[in-house]
Design a protein around this motif. Structure first.
Motif, PDB file in Angstrom:
ATOM      1  N   ILE A  22       0.961  -1.363  -0.095  1.00 13.66           N
ATOM      2  CA  ILE A  22      -0.314  -0.233   0.451  1.00 13.66           C
ATOM      3  C   ILE A  22       1.213   1.746   0.275  1.00 13.66           C
ATOM      4  O   ILE A  22       0.261   2.165  -0.565  1.00 13.66           O
ATOM      5  CB  ILE A  22      -0.848   0.198   1.258  1.00 13.66           C
ATOM      6  N   ALA A  23       2.108   1.575   1.311  1.00 10.80           N
ATOM      7  CA  ALA A  23       2.824   2.271   0.770  1.00 10.80           C
ATOM      8  C   ALA A  23       3.315   2.486  -0.300  1.00 10.80           C
ATOM      9  O   ALA A  23       3.911   3.985  -1.453  1.00 10.80           O
ATOM     10  CB  ALA A  23       3.778   2.108   1.708  1.00 10.80           C
ATOM     11  N   ASP A  24       3.987   1.734  -1.393  1.00  8.20           N
ATOM     12  CA  ASP A  24       4.209   2.236  -2.507  1.00  8.20           C
ATOM     13  C   ASP A  24       3.237   2.270  -3.571  1.00  8.20           C
ATOM     14  O   ASP A  24       3.204   2.877  -4.587  1.00  8.20           O
ATOM     15  CB  ASP A  24       4.965   0.292  -3.226  1.00  8.20           C
ATOM     16  N   ALA A  25       1.978   1.871  -3.618  1.00 11.93           N
ATOM     17  CA  ALA A  25       0.753   2.505  -4.000  1.00 11.93           C
ATOM     18  C   ALA A  25       0.676   3.914  -4.319  1.00 11.93           C
ATOM     19  O   ALA A  25       0.568   5.244  -4.966  1.00 11.93           O
ATOM     20  CB  ALA A  25       0.191   1.333  -4.009  1.00 11.93           C
ATOM     21  N   ASP A  31      -1.839  10.258  -2.417  1.00 11.81           N
ATOM     22  CA  ASP A  31      -3.059   9.671  -0.854  1.00 11.81           C
ATOM     23  C   ASP A  31      -4.058   9.694  -1.913  1.00 11.81           C
ATOM     24  O   ASP A  31      -4.822   8.584  -0.471  1.00 11.81           O
ATOM     25  CB  ASP A  31      -2.258  11.004  -0.190  1.00 11.81           C
ATOM     26  N   ILE A  32      -4.742  10.837  -2.090  1.00  9.56           N
ATOM     27  CA  ILE A  32      -6.255  10.412  -2.226  1.00  9.56           C
ATOM     28  C   ILE A  32      -6.334   9.493  -2.789  1.00  9.56           C
ATOM     29  O   ILE A  32      -7.717   9.165  -1.795  1.00  9.56           O
ATOM     30  CB  ILE A  32      -6.557  11.592  -3.546  1.00  9.56           C
ATOM     31  N   ILE A  33      -6.117   8.773  -3.768  1.00 11.12           N
ATOM     32  CA  ILE A  33      -6.155   7.134  -4.269  1.00 11.12           C
ATOM     33  C   ILE A  33      -6.244   6.784  -3.411  1.00 11.12           C
ATOM     34  O   ILE A  33      -7.171   4.986  -2.821  1.00 11.12           O
ATOM     35  CB  ILE A  33      -5.575   7.270  -5.579  1.00 11.12           C
ATOM     36  N   VAL A  34      -4.948   6.392  -3.438  1.00  9.79           N
ATOM     37  CA  VAL A  34      -4.962   5.412  -2.170  1.00  9.79           C
ATOM     38  C   VAL A  34      -6.178   5.834  -0.405  1.00  9.79           C
ATOM     39  O   VAL A  34      -6.389   4.246   0.106  1.00  9.79           O
ATOM     40  CB  VAL A  34      -3.579   4.960  -1.188  1.00  9.79           C
ATOM     41  N   ILE A  38      -8.357   2.642   1.055  1.00 16.27           N
ATOM     42  CA  ILE A  38      -9.140   1.482   2.498  1.00 16.27           C
ATOM     43  C   ILE A  38     -10.352   2.351   3.037  1.00 16.27           C
ATOM     44  O   ILE A  38     -10.894   1.687   4.017  1.00 16.27           O
ATOM     45  CB  ILE A  38      -7.747   2.909   2.673  1.00 16.27           C
ATOM     46  N   THR A  39     -10.816   3.467   2.451  1.00  9.64           N
ATOM     47  CA  THR A  39     -12.193   3.792   3.523  1.00  9.64           C
ATOM     48  C   THR A  39     -13.436   2.500   2.439  1.00  9.64           C
ATOM     49  O   THR A  39     -13.964   2.941   3.013  1.00  9.64           O
ATOM     50  CB  THR A  39     -12.745   5.580   3.045  1.00  9.64           C
ATOM     51  N   THR A  40     -13.098   2.919   1.086  1.00  7.61           N
ATOM     52  CA  THR A  40     -14.250   2.093   0.177  1.00  7.61           C
ATOM     53  C   THR A  40     -14.018   0.389   1.219  1.00  7.61           C
ATOM     54  O   THR A  40     -15.095  -0.063   1.631  1.00  7.61           O
ATOM     55  CB  THR A  40     -13.710   2.068  -0.985  1.00  7.61           C
ATOM     56  N   ALA A  41     -12.917  -0.524   1.607  1.00 10.31           N
ATOM     57  CA  ALA A  41     -12.869  -1.381   1.992  1.00 10.31           C
ATOM     58  C   ALA A  41     -13.041  -1.234   3.454  1.00 10.31           C
ATOM     59  O   ALA A  41     -13.792  -2.656   4.091  1.00 10.31           O
ATOM     60  CB  ALA A  41     -11.658  -2.024   1.798  1.00 10.31           C
ATOM     61  N   GLN A  42     -12.964  -0.232   4.656  1.00 13.72           N
ATOM     62  CA  GLN A  42     -13.479  -0.266   5.554  1.00 13.72           C
ATOM     63  C   GLN A  42     -14.560  -0.210   5.741  1.00 13.72           C
ATOM     64  O   GLN A  42     -15.494  -0.839   6.164  1.00 13.72           O
ATOM     65  CB  GLN A  42     -12.502   1.275   6.176  1.00 13.72           C
ATOM     66  N   ASP A  43     -14.994   0.724   4.961  1.00 16.17           N
ATOM     67  CA  ASP A  43     -16.380   0.632   4.891  1.00 16.17           C
ATOM     68  C   ASP A  43     -17.343  -0.694   4.064  1.00 16.17           C
ATOM     69  O   ASP A  43     -18.600  -0.504   4.894  1.00 16.17           O
ATOM     70  CB  ASP A  43     -17.515   2.174   4.079  1.00 16.17           C
ATOM     71  N   ALA A  44     -16.540  -1.364   3.749  1.00 17.96           N
ATOM     72  CA  ALA A  44     -17.212  -2.747   2.916  1.00 17.96           C
ATOM     73  C   ALA A  44     -17.513  -3.932   4.489  1.00 17.96           C
ATOM     74  O   ALA A  44     -18.092  -4.756   4.899  1.00 17.96           O
ATOM     75  CB  ALA A  44     -16.923  -3.034   2.183  1.00 17.96           C
ATOM     76  N   ALA A  45     -16.446  -3.812   4.671  1.00 13.93           N
ATOM     77  CA  ALA A  45     -16.078  -4.352   6.421  1.00 13.93           C
ATOM     78  C   ALA A  45     -17.577  -4.209   7.319  1.00 13.93           C
ATOM     79  O   ALA A  45     -17.870  -4.841   7.617  1.00 13.93           O
ATOM     80  CB  ALA A  45     -15.287  -4.167   7.338  1.00 13.93           C
ATOM     81  N   ARG A  46     -17.769  -2.493   7.841  1.00 13.44           N
ATOM     82  CA  ARG A  46     -18.224  -1.797   8.380  1.00 13.44           C
ATOM     83  C   ARG A  46     -20.017  -2.876   8.199  1.00 13.44           C
ATOM     84  O   ARG A  46     -20.567  -3.115   9.036  1.00 13.44           O
ATOM     85  CB  ARG A  46     -18.387  -0.891   8.827  1.00 13.44           C
ATOM     86  N   ILE A  60      -5.315  -3.898  -1.156  1.00 13.17           N
ATOM     87  CA  ILE A  60      -3.775  -3.803  -1.957  1.00 13.17           C
ATOM     88  C   ILE A  60      -4.305  -4.400  -3.315  1.00 13.17           C
ATOM     89  O   ILE A  60      -3.581  -4.233  -4.392  1.00 13.17           O
ATOM     90  CB  ILE A  60      -2.805  -5.061  -1.377  1.00 13.17           C
ATOM     91  N   ASP A  61      -5.680  -5.538  -3.855  1.00 10.46           N
ATOM     92  CA  ASP A  61      -6.327  -5.207  -4.687  1.00 10.46           C
ATOM     93  C   ASP A  61      -6.540  -4.985  -5.378  1.00 10.46           C
ATOM     94  O   ASP A  61      -6.461  -4.769  -6.771  1.00 10.46           O
ATOM     95  CB  ASP A  61      -7.157  -6.421  -4.496  1.00 10.46           C
ATOM     96  N   ALA A  62      -6.898  -3.671  -5.117  1.00  7.46           N
ATOM     97  CA  ALA A  62      -7.994  -2.442  -5.930  1.00  7.46           C
ATOM     98  C   ALA A  62      -7.214  -1.387  -5.939  1.00  7.46           C
ATOM     99  O   ALA A  62      -6.972  -0.643  -7.392  1.00  7.46           O
ATOM    100  CB  ALA A  62      -8.883  -2.513  -4.447  1.00  7.46           C
ATOM    101  N   LEU A  63      -5.672  -1.029  -5.462  1.00  5.10           N
ATOM    102  CA  LEU A  63      -4.641  -0.564  -5.849  1.00  5.10           C
ATOM    103  C   LEU A  63      -3.967  -1.174  -6.485  1.00  5.10           C
ATOM    104  O   LEU A  63      -3.316  -0.327  -7.792  1.00  5.10           O
ATOM    105  CB  LEU A  63      -4.279   0.027  -4.525  1.00  5.10           C
TER     106      LEU A  63
END
Length: 439
Positions: A22-25, A31-34, A38-46, A60-63
């Motif tokens: 993720i740091a490499d991406a 920063d905005i895209i990363v 992250i927010t999209t994945a966290q919201d899906a988990a919530r 990682i897959d999305a990026l």
């Protein structure tokens, strides 16, 4: 939220940002895209759509799949060489290298020897004149429409532009040449009729009006046949010189030299030799370069136009200048290779792919495209696939654009590099598998 609530196990943003992938991406995409990923994945988990343990991998897959721009490279299997919807000409590797080199600081307006400001695009202008020796000078702007606007504004604002009614063309997306000219403040002085215009029509206009330019336009995307008449350039040039009015020829497709494959397609060298004072052409059609409008011809006129304030607004950027110079100085661009592709080789490639996929091949004529050489067939071959494959191939990876015709999906390899043939086979197989094999 109770202690047993699985949402407590959702990784925090700061913890995800230090994951190496993720740091490499983040360094690659910003920063905005990363953070959005992250927010999209966290919201899906919530929402319990994703387990907390899979959030990190989901990010990682999305990026990994994310592109920094939305345009996708497409394999052009239509047989149309200059395909406007696919960005017209495909740049040569030499031109691509030039664009990459020019993407950093370059001496686009600097004389490194003296440290003083230099003439912008001087090397590209020199390459244009070297390729088209009939031109006394050249100027490159950002597209063909801009070239015509600049010429009309510099030579005829508040005055008349004489044009034959048989050459008042409309091109794609409802774009009309006459509207473009009128937008500059010049008046259109129409002469002749749709099918017949004579020298006396032009002569009468020059006697009756304050004319800034005579415009002759090549009707590149249609033909008028039958009871027709048009004025040849040598006659028109002689008339223009007698009245001190420049003759501007818009040849459209961008050939700088004649091409035996396209005997009816005008080129800049022949057009200037026939008497035109200025030629307007596109850079990203048959020339095979980047999007550009080219002005070639009389050095005094080109210099006058280049000094007009509007020239600043329509000037070409450093990337286009570099790509054009490399196109002119380098090996033949892909457009020329595709136009002159050997039908025997095309058939062999089609047979190889057809055999691998167990589908037949058929004769298929390609086209120049981009409004050039209408009706000129480019003999070749295509793999005949089921029509239903057209959409899945467009949506595949890589996307492949084919021609849908006569109830079939025709895969023409004219504009597909041979190195991509295996990718084509794999893409068709994937499309077939996703559609239950099809018949």
């Amino acid at each position: 939220m109770t202690r047993a609530d699985p949402r407590r196990r959702i990784p925090r943003t700061d913890a995800l940002l230090v994951v190496p992938e993720i740091a490499d991406a983040r360094a690659r995409l910003g920063d905005i895209i990363v953070r959005d990923a992250i927010t999209t994945a966290q919201d899906a988990a919530r929402r319990s759509e994703l387990s907390p343990e899979h959030v990190e991998q989901s990010v990682i897959d999305a990026l990994a799949a994310h592109r920094s721009f939305t345009a996708r490279p497409v394999l052009n299997a239509t047989g149309v060489v200059v395909h406007t919807n696919l960005g017209r000409a495909s740049l040569s590797p030499t031109a691509v290298d030039a664009v990459v080199a020019a993407s950093s600081y370059v001496d686009v307006e600097l004389d490194l020897d003296t440290g003083t400001r230099s003439r912008r695009g001087a090397a590209t202008r020199a390459a244009l004149v070297r390729t088209c020796p009939a031109a006394g000078d050249a100027l490159m702007v950002n597209n063909g429409a801009a070239a015509l606007v600049l010429i009309t504004t510099a030579l005829a604002a508040g005055r008349a532009v004489v044009i034959s009614r048989g050459e008042m063309i409309e091109i794609g997306a409802g774009f009309r040449l006459t509207d473009l000219i009128a937008s500059t403040g010049a008046r259109l002085h129409e002469v002749g009729t749709t099918n017949r215009t004579h020298l006396r029509d032009y002569a009468d206009a020059l006697e009756a009006d304050d004319v800034g330019a005579i415009l002759k336009v090549h009707p590149s995307n249609y033909r008028v046949e039958g009871f027709t008449s048009a004025v040849d350039l040598p006659e028109l040039a002689k008339l223009g010189r007698a009245h001190g009015v420049p003759v501007v020829a818009d040849i459209g497709s961008g050939l700088l030299q004649p091409d035996s494959l396209l005997p009816d397609e005008p080129d800049a060298t022949t057009t200037l030799a026939a008497g035109a004072d200025l030629v307007v052409a596109s850079g990203d059609k048959l020339l095979g370069g980047p999007q550009a409008g080219l002005l070639l011809g009389d050095a005094t006129l080109v210099g006058r136009i280049a000094k007009h304030p509007l020239a600043r607004a329509v000037r070409a950027d450093k990337l286009a200048l570099a790509a054009m110079e490399a196109t002119l100085n380098g090996p033949p661009p892909p457009v020329q290779e595709y136009l002159h592709a050997d039908p025997v080789v095309l058939r062999m490639r089609a047979e190889t792919i057809g055999t691998a996929l167990d589908y037949p091949i058929v004769e298929h004529d390609g086209r120049v495209g981009g409004g050039g050489a209408p009706g000129v067939p480019l003999h070749g071959w295509a793999v005949r696939l089921p029509e239903a494959l057209a959409r899945p191939l467009r949506l595949g990876d890589p996307p492949i654009l084919t021609r849908v015709h006569d109830g079939a999906c025709l895969l023409d390899l004219r504009c597909v590099p041979p190195s991509d043939d295996e990718r084509v086979i794999d893409a068709v197989r994937q499309a077939l598998a996703a559609n239950n094999g099809l018949p």
